[in-house]
Design a protein around this motif. Structure first.
Motif, PDB file in Angstrom:
ATOM      1  N   GLY A 155     -11.675   9.942   8.800  1.00 35.68           N
ATOM      2  CA  GLY A 155     -11.644   8.546   8.354  1.00 35.68           C
ATOM      3  C   GLY A 155     -12.216   8.492   6.951  1.00 35.68           C
ATOM      4  N   SER A 156     -13.528   8.261   6.863  1.00 31.01           N
ATOM      5  CA  SER A 156     -14.169   8.264   5.540  1.00 31.01           C
ATOM      6  C   SER A 156     -14.030   9.637   4.889  1.00 31.01           C
TER       7      SER A 156
ATOM      8  N   GLY B 144     -11.877   2.232   2.623  1.00 31.84           N
ATOM      9  CA  GLY B 144     -13.211   2.726   2.292  1.00 31.84           C
ATOM     10  C   GLY B 144     -14.259   1.733   2.758  1.00 31.84           C
ATOM     11  N   THR B 145     -15.147   2.180   3.651  1.00 35.96           N
ATOM     12  CA  THR B 145     -16.202   1.292   4.154  1.00 35.96           C
ATOM     13  C   THR B 145     -17.161   0.931   3.010  1.00 35.96           C
TER      14      THR B 145
ATOM     15  N   ALA C 198      -4.207   7.755  12.331  1.00 37.58           N
ATOM     16  CA  ALA C 198      -4.843   6.673  13.096  1.00 37.58           C
ATOM     17  C   ALA C 198      -4.773   5.355  12.334  1.00 37.58           C
ATOM     18  N   TYR C 199      -4.782   4.267  13.058  1.00 40.30           N
ATOM     19  CA  TYR C 199      -4.907   2.901  12.506  1.00 40.30           C
ATOM     20  C   TYR C 199      -3.903   2.572  11.402  1.00 40.30           C
ATOM     21  N   ALA C 200      -2.697   3.032  11.487  1.00 40.92           N
ATOM     22  CA  ALA C 200      -1.774   2.768  10.378  1.00 40.92           C
ATOM     23  C   ALA C 200      -1.241   1.332  10.442  1.00 40.92           C
ATOM     24  N   THR C 201      -1.476   0.571   9.377  1.00 40.44           N
ATOM     25  CA  THR C 201      -0.895  -0.773   9.273  1.00 40.44           C
ATOM     26  C   THR C 201       0.627  -0.607   9.220  1.00 40.44           C
TER      27      THR C 201
ATOM     28  N   ILE D  30     -12.962  -6.924   8.474  1.00 35.94           N
ATOM     29  CA  ILE D  30     -12.208  -5.709   8.098  1.00 35.94           C
ATOM     30  C   ILE D  30     -12.499  -5.292   6.655  1.00 35.94           C
TER      31      ILE D  30
ATOM     32  N   LYS E 290      -7.073  -5.881  18.160  1.00 37.92           N
ATOM     33  CA  LYS E 290      -8.147  -5.915  17.175  1.00 37.92           C
ATOM     34  C   LYS E 290      -8.985  -7.196  17.223  1.00 37.92           C
TER      35      LYS E 290
ATOM     36  N   LEU F 118     -21.290   5.042  -2.044  1.00 33.34           N
ATOM     37  CA  LEU F 118     -21.314   6.472  -2.420  1.00 33.34           C
ATOM     38  C   LEU F 118     -20.589   6.682  -3.746  1.00 33.34           C
TER      39      LEU F 118
ATOM     40  N   LEU G  16       0.844  -1.207   0.000  1.00 42.49           N
ATOM     41  CA  LEU G  16       0.000   0.000   0.000  1.00 42.49           C
ATOM     42  C   LEU G  16       0.879   1.257   0.000  1.00 42.49           C
TER      43      LEU G  16
ATOM     44  N   ILE H 130     -19.048   3.894   1.882  1.00 37.93           N
ATOM     45  CA  ILE H 130     -18.295   4.812   1.020  1.00 37.93           C
ATOM     46  C   ILE H 130     -18.174   4.237  -0.396  1.00 37.93           C
TER      47      ILE H 130
ATOM     48  N   CYS I  74       0.076   6.128   5.743  1.00 39.35           N
ATOM     49  CA  CYS I  74      -0.686   6.747   6.821  1.00 39.35           C
ATOM     50  C   CYS I  74      -1.540   7.881   6.279  1.00 39.35           C
ATOM     51  N   THR I  75      -2.843   7.647   6.211  1.00 41.14           N
ATOM     52  CA  THR I  75      -3.713   8.732   5.776  1.00 41.14           C
ATOM     53  C   THR I  75      -4.857   8.982   6.756  1.00 41.14           C
ATOM     54  N   THR I  76      -5.465   7.909   7.299  1.00 44.00           N
ATOM     55  CA  THR I  76      -6.590   8.076   8.233  1.00 44.00           C
ATOM     56  C   THR I  76      -6.151   8.859   9.469  1.00 44.00           C
TER      57      THR I  76
HETATM   58  C1  LIG Z   1      -7.046  -3.044  10.901  1.00 41.21           C
HETATM   59  C2  LIG Z   1      -7.079  -1.691  10.236  1.00 41.21           C
HETATM   60  C3  LIG Z   1      -6.034  -1.342   9.407  1.00 41.21           C
HETATM   61  C4  LIG Z   1      -6.042  -0.078   8.789  1.00 41.21           C
HETATM   62  N1  LIG Z   1      -4.958   0.292   8.037  1.00 41.21           N
HETATM   63  C5  LIG Z   1      -4.882   1.566   7.575  1.00 41.21           C
HETATM   64  C6  LIG Z   1      -3.700   2.048   6.928  1.00 41.21           C
HETATM   65  O1  LIG Z   1      -2.733   1.309   6.743  1.00 41.21           O
HETATM   66  N2  LIG Z   1      -3.651   3.349   6.560  1.00 41.21           N
HETATM   67  C7  LIG Z   1      -4.703   4.193   6.748  1.00 41.21           C
HETATM   68  O2  LIG Z   1      -4.582   5.355   6.381  1.00 41.21           O
HETATM   69  N3  LIG Z   1      -5.847   3.782   7.343  1.00 41.21           N
HETATM   70  C8  LIG Z   1      -5.955   2.496   7.764  1.00 41.21           C
HETATM   71  N4  LIG Z   1      -7.105   2.052   8.404  1.00 41.21           N
HETATM   72  C9  LIG Z   1      -8.217   2.991   8.598  1.00 41.21           C
HETATM   73  C10 LIG Z   1      -9.455   2.653   7.767  1.00 41.21           C
HETATM   74  O3  LIG Z   1      -9.212   2.897   6.405  1.00 41.21           O
HETATM   75  C11 LIG Z   1     -10.622   3.496   8.326  1.00 41.21           C
HETATM   76  O4  LIG Z   1     -10.936   2.937   9.586  1.00 41.21           O
HETATM   77  C12 LIG Z   1     -11.826   3.515   7.419  1.00 41.21           C
HETATM   78  O5  LIG Z   1     -11.566   4.253   6.254  1.00 41.21           O
HETATM   79  C13 LIG Z   1     -13.079   4.112   8.104  1.00 41.21           C
HETATM   80  O6  LIG Z   1     -12.787   5.307   8.749  1.00 41.21           O
HETATM   81  P1  LIG Z   1     -13.259   5.534  10.275  1.00 41.21           P
HETATM   82  O7  LIG Z   1     -12.769   4.364  11.040  1.00 41.21           O
HETATM   83  O8  LIG Z   1     -12.840   6.870  10.727  1.00 41.21           O
HETATM   84  O9  LIG Z   1     -14.832   5.437  10.219  1.00 41.21           O
HETATM   85  P2  LIG Z   1     -15.898   6.694   9.990  1.00 41.21           P
HETATM   86  O10 LIG Z   1     -15.472   7.425   8.804  1.00 41.21           O
HETATM   87  O11 LIG Z   1     -16.030   7.419  11.278  1.00 41.21           O
HETATM   88  O12 LIG Z   1     -17.199   5.892   9.694  1.00 41.21           O
HETATM   89  C14 LIG Z   1     -18.062   5.360  10.713  1.00 41.21           C
HETATM   90  C15 LIG Z   1     -19.320   4.815  10.038  1.00 41.21           C
HETATM   91  O13 LIG Z   1     -20.018   5.901   9.384  1.00 41.21           O
HETATM   92  C16 LIG Z   1     -20.226   5.573   8.029  1.00 41.21           C
HETATM   93  N5  LIG Z   1     -20.185   6.797   7.208  1.00 41.21           N
HETATM   94  C17 LIG Z   1     -19.283   7.809   7.277  1.00 41.21           C
HETATM   95  N6  LIG Z   1     -19.560   8.754   6.350  1.00 41.21           N
HETATM   96  C18 LIG Z   1     -20.652   8.325   5.681  1.00 41.21           C
HETATM   97  C19 LIG Z   1     -21.418   8.841   4.593  1.00 41.21           C
HETATM   98  N7  LIG Z   1     -21.113   9.986   3.992  1.00 41.21           N
HETATM   99  N8  LIG Z   1     -22.490   8.119   4.159  1.00 41.21           N
HETATM  100  C20 LIG Z   1     -22.805   6.939   4.743  1.00 41.21           C
HETATM  101  N9  LIG Z   1     -22.104   6.387   5.756  1.00 41.21           N
HETATM  102  C21 LIG Z   1     -21.041   7.065   6.213  1.00 41.21           C
HETATM  103  C22 LIG Z   1     -19.098   4.629   7.678  1.00 41.21           C
HETATM  104  O14 LIG Z   1     -19.398   3.857   6.512  1.00 41.21           O
HETATM  105  C23 LIG Z   1     -19.006   3.803   8.938  1.00 41.21           C
HETATM  106  O15 LIG Z   1     -19.974   2.787   8.916  1.00 41.21           O
HETATM  107  C24 LIG Z   1      -7.130   0.806   8.995  1.00 41.21           C
HETATM  108  C25 LIG Z   1      -8.179   0.420   9.837  1.00 41.21           C
HETATM  109  C26 LIG Z   1      -8.168  -0.805  10.464  1.00 41.21           C
HETATM  110  C27 LIG Z   1      -9.288  -1.164  11.393  1.00 41.21           C
END
Ligand SMILES: Cc1cc2nc3c(=O)[nH]c(=O)nc-3n(C[C@H](O)[C@H](O)[C@H](O)COP(=O)(O)OP(=O)(O)OC[C@H]3O[C@@H](n4cnc5c(N)ncnc54)[C@H](O)[C@@H]3O)c2cc1C
Length: 404
Positions: A135-136, A385-386, A161-164, A379, A207, A392, A94, A389, A128-130
């Motif tokens: 997050g989203s 991206g959830t 946050a949450y950087a692998t 995960i 986790k 979306l 990544l 997202i 590292c971006t989150t």
């Molecule tokens: C094990 C693990 C490894 C990871 N590794 C990395 C990494 O290497 N680098 C990195 O940068 N990040 C990493 N992440 C972060 C991951 O990409 C984020 O956790 C993810 O993008 C979601 O962001 P958030 O946790 O802040 O959730 P939020 O953005 O707070 O979302 C919470 C909920 O709200 C929903 N939601 C938010 N906005 C909307 C919208 N507009 N419409 C509908 N629903 C919405 C989401 O879908 C979710 O269900 C990792 C996370 C984990 C758990």
């Protein structure tokens, strides 16, 4: 442009069989131990480096495949072995994709080898971006990068946050806002070289799944990196910012470009987890006898397995299509990259859930790996991206509207 064919060519079949062999002989037997230890499986990474499965050469060979299928094929097989160990091995990709997506050829040559280290002492890299508040909503990133003209250095401050691999990585690729008023269009990506003062990680995060993969929050406190660490270079950034200021369309933010490259591959990882659970449940259902016959002789059980197989195959087709499109510069006009990750992630969750159900009480025990696959699968509806997202992205692509 490469023809799309579902007939894998000889190289792809060899790659699949080779990675499968490594997953079956090295990864899967080690999976339960590293999951329980919740530690990065360095000996397995080292083994992967020794056989040539960990390093830029391997990634470059996959990327060179004009059909785009080699990386998803390899990912599915490795993650069939174990997702936690798989991410410890492929997580570095990544960060490499971040450098590849935004960097110049010189930057690729300088930084990518450092992401992997040496065969005898491999290193890992982090992307590292989150952030805690972003997050989203990647556009609301608060980490700032300020240029110090006197020293030709960038100064980074913020929290990720949450950087692998955060903190245990050599190279960290960090996205930051250069001009916050421009939102996501004012962001850029930087390489933070190994050992740079000011970059610190918190304790490892604990986790639900992927426990063999290290995850941590990363703090950037007056981190100074040389000007050449700005991916793409300052001239390109200045040009992009000027276009954004004048209201012209920009080519997309740094983090998003990386995710576009990696989403189908992440979908392929989810497929590996799903296929492992399906195969295990199928064998179990043929062996387990209740009411005087194998449980698979009941239509309810056989139909569940039929659905699992069909869903996995459907998801694979989406993953392969998006991989082929990405490699052949076909634009994702209907969010095809997101579709592939969305479908494969949701299939992994539903298939592993069904596998636990088909094993009954045994499925709930740690004696069988389906319990771990069930935890690991979740995960894939969250990171990169959830699922919401991804929906979306698809909704916006098919409607041409700013759906919220
Ligand atoms: C094990 C693990 C490894 C990871 N590794 C990395 C990494 O290497 N680098 C990195 O940068 N990040 C990493 N992440 C972060 C991951 O990409 C984020 O956790 C993810 O993008 C979601 O962001 P958030 O946790 O802040 O959730 P939020 O953005 O707070 O979302 C919470 C909920 O709200 C929903 N939601 C938010 N906005 C909307 C919208 N507009 N419409 C509908 N629903 C919405 C989401 O879908 C979710 O269900 C990792 C996370 C984990 C758990």
């Amino acid at each position: 442009m490469a023809e799309f064919s579902l007939d894998l060519n000889e190289e792809q079949r060899d790659l699949r069989d080779w990675v499968h062999g490594f997953a079956a002989e090295v990864v899967r037997p080690a999976a339960a131990e590293w999951d329980a230890r919740e530690e990065t499986p360095w000996p397995v990474i080292q083994e992967a480096a020794k056989v040539g499965l960990y390093g830029f050469e391997f990634l470059a060979t996959c990327w060179a495949d004009p059909t785009g299928l080699s990386l998803p094929i390899a990912s599915e097989e490795l993650f069939w072995g174990d997702a936690g160990i798989g991410l410890s091995i492929f997580g570095t990709a990544l960060a490499v994709a971040g450098i590849y997506g935004a960097g110049t050829p010189d930057q690729l040559v300088e930084w990518v080898p450092q992401c992997f280290g040496d065969v005898d002492s491999p290193a890992v890299a982090a992307f590292c971006t989150t952030e805690p508040e972003a997050g989203s909503d990647v556009g609301s990133m608060r980490t700032r990068a300020v240029y110090d003209q006197a020293t030709d250095e960038w100064v980074l401050n913020g929290q990720k946050a949450y950087a692998t691999n955060g903190g245990i990585a050599g190279v960290h690729v960090v996205t930051a806002s250069v001009e916050p008023e421009l939102g996501s269009r004012g962001q850029a990506a930087f390489v933070v070289p190994p050992g740079t003062p000011g970059l610190n990680a918190t304790r490892k995060l604990r986790k639900l799944g992927l426990r063999a993969s290290h995850t941590a929050d990363v703090f950037l406190d007056d981190v100074r990196v040389p000007g050449r660490c700005l991916l793409g270079g300052k001239d390109a950034l200045d040009e992009r910012l000027a276009r954004a200021r004048s209201g012209q369309r920009a080519s997309g933010q740094a983090a998003m470009r990386t995710f576009e490259l990696s989403r189908p591959t992440v979908g392929a990882q989810a497929l590996g987890v799903a296929r492992a659970a399906y195969e295990y449940a199928l064998d179990y259902a043929k062996d387990r006898v209740q009411f005087g016959r194998p449980i698979i002789a009941n239509q309810a059980v056989a139909f569940a397995l039929a659905d699992m197989k069909m869903e996995i195959d459907a998801a694979r087709l989406l993953v392969w299509r998006a991989s082929w499109m990405g490699r052949n510069n076909r634009p994702f006009t209907a969010g095809e990259g997101s579709m592939s990750k969305l479908k494969a992630g949701e299939v992994a969750v539903s298939v592993t859930d069904k596998a636990v159900q088909l094993l009954g009480g045994a499925g709930f025990l740690r004696d069988h790996p389906v319990e771990r696959w069930y935890r690991d699968a979740k995960i894939y509806t969250i990171f990169e991206g959830t699922s919401e997202i991804q929906r979306l992205v698809i909704s916006r692509a098919i409607s041409g509207m700013q759906i919220r």
